[in-house]
Design an enzyme around this catalytic site. Sequence first.
Site, mmCIF file in Angstrom:
data_model
loop_
_atom_site.group_PDB
_atom_site.id
_atom_site.type_symbol
_atom_site.label_atom_id
_atom_site.label_comp_id
_atom_site.label_asym_id
_atom_site.label_seq_id
_atom_site.Cartn_x
_atom_site.Cartn_y
_atom_site.Cartn_z
ATOM 1 N N CYS A 86 -9.368 33.916 10.103
ATOM 2 C CA CYS A 86 -10.068 32.728 9.605
ATOM 3 C C CYS A 86 -9.507 31.512 10.320
ATOM 4 C CB CYS A 86 -9.824 32.622 8.093
ATOM 5 S SG CYS A 86 -10.570 31.169 7.343
ATOM 6 N N HIS A 133 -17.964 36.394 4.730
ATOM 7 C CA HIS A 133 -16.774 35.540 4.791
ATOM 8 C C HIS A 133 -17.152 34.062 4.582
ATOM 9 C CE1 HIS A 133 -12.760 34.576 6.916
ATOM 10 N NE2 HIS A 133 -13.346 33.397 6.801
ATOM 11 N N GLU A 134 -18.208 33.613 5.284
ATOM 12 C CA GLU A 134 -18.575 32.191 5.204
ATOM 13 C C GLU A 134 -19.184 31.834 3.850
ATOM 14 O OE1 GLU A 134 -17.155 30.589 7.360
ATOM 15 O OE2 GLU A 134 -16.902 32.200 8.815
ATOM 16 N N HIS A 137 -16.518 31.351 1.437
ATOM 17 C CA HIS A 137 -15.887 30.021 1.543
ATOM 18 C C HIS A 137 -16.618 29.024 0.653
ATOM 19 C CE1 HIS A 137 -12.638 30.083 4.398
ATOM 20 N NE2 HIS A 137 -13.353 30.607 5.381
#
Length: 195
Positions: A86, A133-134, A137
């Site tokens: 990351c 993953h994004e 976030h």
Amino acid sequence: MIVKDINKLKEKCVPVSAFNFGEGEDIAKQLLDELKNSEGGIGLAANQIGINKRVCVINVKEEPIVFINPEIVERSEETFVFPESCLSFPGKHIRTLRHTSITVKADNHEGKLMFTADSDDINDAFECVCVQHEIDHLDGVTMFDREFKQEPWKRKSKKIGRNDKVLIAKGTESKTIKYKKAEPLLDDGWTLVEV
Ligand SMILES: [Zn+2]
């Protein structure tokens, strides 16, 4: 500047107003610029550049993809283990457990977007993991919350059938196969993760 403070990254992002679509596009442009200047980054979320709005970008294949107000609307039961890093945590490399396939809805895309790691192209896996993953976030979730910790599987009262599907892992590799096929591999360094 990329935000590296985990406490800031734990804050959830708020949706971009449907009446101010330009705002989402403007944030996406900043994200793509930052991504281009990064060292090997393949995705970035708005809170990683200090903007707490629900916008993220990925750039795995030829064209970058922008997501404004994305939501994962479907997730496969099947999961797999993948190495992740990351831009907010440079130098950290961990293995995470991710869904093999997901379906995403976003305000700037008509219809639904499908991502799957179930293909022969490794870029499909990178893309599928990157999108998860994004979007994580944007929900204040970091890769550390998805870390795959390999623990030896403890036998439950349930007996495993020869045709039951099991998830096994070795190093950064993992696969879901029938128990009868997994059994010989367990003597070969593979670990039973999920039954
Ligand atoms: Zn990240």
